[in-house]
Scaffold this motif. Structure first.
Motif, short mmCIF file in Angstrom:
data_model
loop_
_atom_site.label_atom_id
_atom_site.label_comp_id
_atom_site.label_asym_id
_atom_site.label_seq_id
_atom_site.Cartn_x
_atom_site.Cartn_y
_atom_site.Cartn_z
N CYS A 129 0.81 -1.22 0.00
CA CYS A 129 0.00 0.00 0.00
C CYS A 129 0.85 1.27 0.00
CB CYS A 129 -0.92 0.01 1.23
SG CYS A 129 -2.19 -1.27 1.22
N GLY A 130 2.16 1.11 0.06
CA GLY A 130 3.03 2.27 0.04
C GLY A 130 3.53 2.72 1.39
N ALA A 131 3.25 1.97 2.46
CA ALA A 131 3.73 2.34 3.79
C ALA A 131 5.22 2.03 3.92
CB ALA A 131 2.93 1.60 4.86
N GLY A 132 5.85 2.67 4.88
CA GLY A 132 7.30 2.53 5.05
C GLY A 132 7.70 1.63 6.20
N THR A 133 6.98 0.56 6.43
CA THR A 133 7.23 -0.31 7.58
C THR A 133 8.55 -1.06 7.43
OG1 THR A 133 4.85 -0.63 7.75
CG2 THR A 133 6.25 -2.13 9.02
N ARG A 134 9.32 -1.08 8.52
CA ARG A 134 10.58 -1.83 8.56
C ARG A 134 10.49 -2.89 9.65
NH1 ARG A 134 15.05 1.02 10.38
NH2 ARG A 134 13.68 2.49 11.49
#
Length: 406
Positions: A129-134
């Motif tokens: 979805c375009g989130a920046g989760t690491r």
């Protein structure tokens, strides 16, 4: 009566009657006035114009992208877009402040292989979805945030883009203020009964506590934890009840040397940065019954015996802390699946649900308010398809699956 509030509506009937004028009633009212295709009349009925005990007043005002369901991630991504572009969305009115998100991020900590696997699955959804989760190993968490004790942690999940604290109170105030300026009528009163058509397929009028009977084209249930009371006036049921949630603001004798993400401990306790030198913690006991609507009593034993020990174990610098303020608020808790119930009832077609957000409410209010206004105007959702939150799943007892619930 609150200053500037009438108690009696000016008209005998309205195209849309919204029951509840807090964040969701006001979001819907504002988005209706914003829609050029809506030219109807709006009445918002708010039982307590001080808003002292509503969920909006007790929120911790955070937003996250870290959900497991694509639709919930999309909802939050629009929420972040709305917050960051707030003045523009409000017509570039110079009175409206510019807002931002304090991107502390959310740090989910997994202490079991099963929870670690869930975080990995969730990240795939979020990245798509375009989130920046690491994802971080225990060693990587310790390197970035050395104050944590991670001896029992297998994996962490964090996103510091469009995730953290925001000023929900300002958004609420401007939605309400601008909706009224544009003609939405707010009254300090209470809906106590509803009358349906002979066939039972429509609500024809609402009765106010002061005695007036007001005709309505459509009714929106934006009653927060009292959702079931409003639904029952139309002869309907909804699995939403008030559940108590506790919040504490505290300061540490030795403050942390960097911002504290909103940390979700495996125990269920969460904490985050609140101010330059203050922190917020929240949680609820494992025994989590429905409570009375006026029950906001604190549980000191829960803090002393559970929350503080968890904080001190996870972040040893929180061994020496001092509580500055504390409060209890209510989740509008959906007992089926902890997610919103949205849209019309399948049999009472003009009764619109906007309920059961279970702690996601403030961050989801831009997308859900917009969607509800679209449905009221067009009879369908046009920006995001919110139909998976529909009442049909309540009838069929088919939960909307969301694994990331706090």
């Amino acid at each position: 009566m609150a200053k500037g509030w009438d108690t009696v509506p000016r008209k005998a009937s309205y195209d849309v009657v919204i029951v509840g004028g807090a964040i969701y009633g006001s979001a819907t009212a504002w988005f209706l006035t914003e829609n050029p295709d809506f030219d109807g009349s709006i009445l918002v009925v708010e039982r307590d114009p001080s808003y002292a005990s509503c969920s909006t007043a007790h929120t911790n005002s955070c937003i996250r992208q870290q959900f497991s369901n694509t639709l919930n991630v999309q909802i939050s991504r629009f929420g972040a877009e709305f917050i960051k572009g707030f003045r523009g969305f409000m017509g570039d009115d110079p009175r409206v402040p510019e807002l931002s998100i304090q991107n502390y991020g959310y740090m989910y900590l997994a202490d079991t292989p099963e929870f670690a696997a869930t975080l990995r699955e969730n990240q795939k959804v979020q990245l798509a979805c375009g989130a920046g989760t690491r994802l971080l190993t225990a060693e990587e968490i310790k390197a970035e945030y050395p104050f944590y004790n991670v001896d029992d942690i297998l994996l962490g999940s964090i996103n510091t883009v469009d995730e953290g604290y925001w000023d929900g109170g300002t958004v609420f105030e401007w939605w309400r203020r601008m909706a009224r300026e544009r003609g939405a009528e707010y009254v300090a009163n209470e809906v106590v009964a509803m009358t349906k058509s002979a066939s039972g397929a429509r609500v024809e009028s609402v009765t106010l506590k002061s005695g007036e009977v007001i005709g309505c084209g459509q009714v929106v249930n934006a009653s927060g934890p009292r959702a079931i009371e409003t639904a029952r006036m139309a002869g309907l049921e909804i699995p939403v009840e008030p559940r108590k949630r506790f919040t504490w603001i505290f300061e540490a004798e030795t403050p942390l040397d960097r911002d504290l993400p909103l940390t979700i401990d495996p125990s269920g306790v969460h904490c985050r940065q609140d101010g330059p030198k203050t922190y917020l913690a929240g949680g609820h006991p494992s025994h989590d019954p429905a409570v009375e609507y006026d029950d906001f009593a604190m549980d000191q034993a829960f803090w002393q015996d559970h929350v503080w020990p968890v904080l001190a174990t996870r972040i040893p610098q929180f061994e020496a802390i001092r509580v500055i303020t504390e409060w209890a608020g209510h989740y509008a808790y959906n007992t089926l699946d902890h997610n919103a119930v949205l849209g019309p009832h399948p049999e009472v077609e003009n009764f619109i649900f906007l309920n059961g957000f279970s702690g996601h409410g403030l961050q989801q209010s831009p997308a859900m308010g917009r969607g509800t206004a679209e449905f009221l105007t067009y009879g369908e959702y046009r920006s995001l398809d919110l139909s998976p939150f529909g009442y049909d799943r309540i009838v069929s007892q088919q939960p909307f699956i969301e694994k990331a619930v706090i």
